[in-house]
Design a protein around this motif. Structure first.
Motif, mmCIF file in Angstrom:
data_model
loop_
_atom_site.group_PDB
_atom_site.id
_atom_site.type_symbol
_atom_site.label_atom_id
_atom_site.label_comp_id
_atom_site.label_asym_id
_atom_site.label_seq_id
_atom_site.Cartn_x
_atom_site.Cartn_y
_atom_site.Cartn_z
ATOM 1 N N ARG A 176 0.828 -1.200 0.000
ATOM 2 C CA ARG A 176 0.000 0.000 0.000
ATOM 3 C C ARG A 176 0.867 1.257 0.000
ATOM 4 N N GLU A 177 1.883 1.278 0.853
ATOM 5 C CA GLU A 177 2.755 2.452 0.940
ATOM 6 C C GLU A 177 3.518 2.669 -0.363
ATOM 7 N N LEU A 178 4.040 1.582 -0.930
ATOM 8 C CA LEU A 178 4.830 1.711 -2.149
ATOM 9 C C LEU A 178 3.970 2.174 -3.319
ATOM 10 N N SER A 179 2.752 1.651 -3.420
ATOM 11 C CA SER A 179 1.868 2.074 -4.513
ATOM 12 C C SER A 179 1.527 3.555 -4.394
ATOM 13 N N GLU A 180 1.375 4.039 -3.144
ATOM 14 C CA GLU A 180 1.091 5.460 -2.937
ATOM 15 C C GLU A 180 2.298 6.317 -3.294
ATOM 16 N N ARG A 181 3.479 5.849 -2.911
ATOM 17 C CA ARG A 181 4.697 6.613 -3.230
ATOM 18 C C ARG A 181 4.909 6.719 -4.733
ATOM 19 N N LEU A 182 4.628 5.632 -5.432
ATOM 20 C CA LEU A 182 4.846 5.596 -6.875
ATOM 21 C C LEU A 182 3.677 6.197 -7.656
ATOM 22 N N GLY A 183 2.540 6.340 -7.001
ATOM 23 C CA GLY A 183 1.375 6.888 -7.666
ATOM 24 C C GLY A 183 0.775 5.952 -8.686
ATOM 25 N N VAL A 184 0.804 4.650 -8.385
ATOM 26 C CA VAL A 184 0.224 3.653 -9.296
ATOM 27 C C VAL A 184 -0.741 2.771 -8.505
ATOM 28 N N SER A 185 -1.578 2.062 -9.245
ATOM 29 C CA SER A 185 -2.518 1.151 -8.590
ATOM 30 C C SER A 185 -1.764 -0.062 -8.048
ATOM 31 N N ARG A 186 -2.373 -0.733 -7.088
ATOM 32 C CA ARG A 186 -1.738 -1.921 -6.528
ATOM 33 C C ARG A 186 -1.630 -3.056 -7.550
ATOM 34 N N PRO A 187 -2.619 -3.251 -8.443
ATOM 35 C CA PRO A 187 -2.434 -4.274 -9.477
ATOM 36 C C PRO A 187 -1.238 -3.990 -10.393
ATOM 37 N N SER A 188 -1.033 -2.711 -10.755
ATOM 38 C CA SER A 188 0.127 -2.359 -11.589
ATOM 39 C C SER A 188 1.421 -2.626 -10.839
ATOM 40 N N ARG A 244 1.846 -4.857 -8.419
ATOM 41 C CA ARG A 244 2.027 -6.311 -8.314
ATOM 42 C C ARG A 244 2.599 -6.877 -9.613
ATOM 43 N N GLU A 245 2.122 -6.358 -10.736
ATOM 44 C CA GLU A 245 2.615 -6.824 -12.033
ATOM 45 C C GLU A 245 4.107 -6.522 -12.170
ATOM 46 N N ALA A 246 4.514 -5.328 -11.746
ATOM 47 C CA ALA A 246 5.929 -4.945 -11.829
ATOM 48 C C ALA A 246 6.785 -5.798 -10.896
ATOM 49 N N ILE A 247 6.300 -6.008 -9.677
ATOM 50 C CA ILE A 247 7.036 -6.811 -8.702
ATOM 51 C C ILE A 247 7.212 -8.239 -9.211
ATOM 52 N N ALA A 248 6.162 -8.782 -9.793
ATOM 53 C CA ALA A 248 6.227 -10.149 -10.310
ATOM 54 C C ALA A 248 7.268 -10.258 -11.420
ATOM 55 N N GLU A 249 7.322 -9.259 -12.286
ATOM 56 C CA GLU A 249 8.298 -9.268 -13.385
ATOM 57 C C GLU A 249 9.727 -9.181 -12.837
ATOM 58 N N LEU A 250 9.938 -8.310 -11.856
ATOM 59 C CA LEU A 250 11.268 -8.155 -11.274
ATOM 60 C C LEU A 250 11.686 -9.410 -10.497
ATOM 61 N N GLN A 251 10.722 -10.086 -9.888
ATOM 62 C CA GLN A 251 11.017 -11.349 -9.211
ATOM 63 C C GLN A 251 11.413 -12.424 -10.226
ATOM 64 N N SER A 252 10.704 -12.468 -11.354
ATOM 65 C CA SER A 252 11.014 -13.483 -12.367
ATOM 66 C C SER A 252 12.400 -13.267 -12.953
ATOM 67 N N ARG A 253 12.887 -12.026 -12.908
ATOM 68 C CA ARG A 253 14.217 -11.713 -13.433
ATOM 69 C C ARG A 253 15.304 -11.784 -12.371
ATOM 70 N N GLY A 254 14.925 -12.151 -11.143
ATOM 71 C CA GLY A 254 15.914 -12.346 -10.087
ATOM 72 C C GLY A 254 16.397 -11.093 -9.402
ATOM 73 N N LEU A 255 15.720 -9.971 -9.600
ATOM 74 C CA LEU A 255 16.134 -8.729 -8.958
ATOM 75 C C LEU A 255 15.450 -8.515 -7.609
ATOM 76 N N LEU A 256 14.267 -9.085 -7.446
ATOM 77 C CA LEU A 256 13.552 -9.026 -6.170
ATOM 78 C C LEU A 256 13.223 -10.448 -5.725
ATOM 79 N N SER A 257 13.042 -10.613 -4.427
ATOM 80 C CA SER A 257 12.640 -11.918 -3.896
ATOM 81 C C SER A 257 11.653 -11.696 -2.766
ATOM 82 N N SER A 258 10.798 -12.682 -2.539
ATOM 83 C CA SER A 258 9.794 -12.571 -1.477
ATOM 84 C C SER A 258 10.112 -13.554 -0.364
#
Length: 256
Positions: free
Chosen positions: A38-50, A52-66
């Motif tokens: 919620r905080e990150l979406s507000e900081r970036l000024g994007v919807s939470r679905p957008s 999540r889509e970005a986070i998923a892509e960055l995770q698939s590329r090995g730059l982020l992990s959960s």
């Protein structure tokens, strides 16, 4: 004509590019936790679905992990710089220690020279702030704290050089140093005279950088790491001498 229609960029793509640049420039560091969704979406000024889509892509590329129940983290992108077999070789051969110091002397000398030329005023304030922390820590005589600030100081210079390849390469090298692969930095802070000399060497580096004297900054880094090299060599020699002395003592005691 070689023109194509301009199409609006997806919000998730904009988020990906922003996070990529923060990682590339070393602002987001390996292991650092991202703000809650919620905080990150507000900081970036994007919807939470957008988002999540970005986070998923960055995770698939090995730059982020959960991590379950903990959140999203910058992946340990430095961890694969050296294979485990090579790390074992580094840690088991003294020659690697002195090759490492020689490498640091060359690379950090160049980084200091670049920082004197290209650092912003804020970069230099960061370096000066870390040095002031080193001064404050000096009377407390805590080797672990002093060693950590030593690494922070040198990494701040590398960051101020504004070369992202050098930044990530040297962060990887410092990670191995923190893990004691090359040498235990706390050794350098055990003797009062050594500690004082090290602080003064860092003062010289900082003074040259604040003056934007590129040649003096590079020389101060070279002088500092030459001192480190000599001190570690003397320490190793002293350990060898002590081992021989103990053998001689044990043999002499057995003759009684």
């Amino acid at each position: 004509m070689p023109f194509q229609k301009v199409t609006p960029e997806k919000l998730s793509t904009s988020v990906i590019r922003q996070i990529e640049l923060l990682i590339l420039r070393g602002i987001l560091r390996p292991g650092e936790r991202l703000p809650a969704e919620r905080e990150l979406s507000e900081r970036l000024g994007v919807s939470r679905p957008s988002l999540r889509e970005a986070i998923a892509e960055l995770q698939s590329r090995g730059l982020l992990s959960s991590k379950a129940g903990a959140g999203i983290f910058v992946a340990d992108v430095l961890g694969n710089a050296f294979s485990p077999a090579l790390v074992d070789l580094f840690s088991s051969h003294d020659d690697a220690v002195f090759d490492y110091i020689a490498f640091r002397r060359d690379m950090e000398g160049l980084a200091a020279e670049r920082a004197a030329k290209f650092a912003s005023d804020t970069d230099l304030k960061v370096i000066d702030t870390v040095f002031k922390k080193m001064e404050a820590a000096h009377p407390k005589r805590n080797p672990t704290d002093e060693a950590q600030l030593d690494a922070d100081f040198h990494l701040a210079i590398i960051e101020a050089s504004h070369n992202v390849i050098m930044l990530h390469m040297m962060r990887s090298m410092y990670q191995l140093l923190r893990e004691g692969v090359f040498y235990n930095r706390t050794i350098m802070f055990k003797q009062r005279t050594t500690r004082t000399e090290l602080l003064e060497q860092h003062r010289s580096i900082n003074t040259a950088l604040q003056a934007r004297d590129a040649a003096a900054a590079r020389q101060a880094v070279s002088d500092h790491l030459t001192y480190v090299e000599r001190s570690l060599s003397d320490h190793n020699k002293a350990k060898q001498n002590e081992a021989i002395a103990k053998q001689r003592f044990e043999h002499e005691a057995a003759r009684d």
